[in-house]
Design a protein around this motif. Structure first.
Motif: not given
Length: 132
Positions: A27-43
């Motif tokens: 959900n971060l791209p929906r609300w945390a533009a200061g951190l990311t506005s793009t989809e995250l990938s997981q490793d």
């Protein structure tokens, strides 16, 4: 000792609803533009995002019943920034508190911009949760 700013916001939702949404890295791209506005990938247990300040690796606290959403952000330089975050009950709603430490290399303007970015992100989160 680093300077610290506590940024908090009241959200008219239960702490469990705030926690469920805000602790989900997807959900971060929906609300945390200061951190990311793009989809995250997981490793594994690391989430990778393109932040406004470069590629970052994010490690989140394990799911817990205490409202703890701490996360470490590893910058491209290798520096790790610790970000304590909590949601607690406040009357009929919740108080979300983000602890922002001033990194030693930050100018006054950069620190003020970082605080403003966190405040804007929390306002966005509040809007999403209260409207849905």
């Amino acid at each position: 000792m680093l300077d610290v700013q506590y940024v908090s916001i009241f959200i008219a939702c239960s702490p469990s609803k705030v926690y469920q949404f805000a602790s989900n890295p997807e959900n971060l791209p929906r609300w945390a533009a200061g951190l990311t506005s793009t989809e995250l990938s997981q490793d594994g247990d690391v989430w990778i995002a393109q932040a406004p300040f470069g590629r970052v690796k994010i490690r989140f606290a394990a799911q817990n019943p205490f409202g703890v959403m701490d996360h470490d952000v590893e910058l491209e330089s290798g520096m790790v920034v610790n970000n304590p975050m909590r949601v607690v009950s406040n009357g009929d709603g919740s108080e979300l508190v983000f602890t922002l430490f001033r990194r030693e290399t930050m100018s006054d303007q950069e620190y003020a911009a970082d605080i403003a970015a966190v405040e804007a992100d929390l306002q966005t989160l509040k809007h999403i949760l209260e409207v849905s």
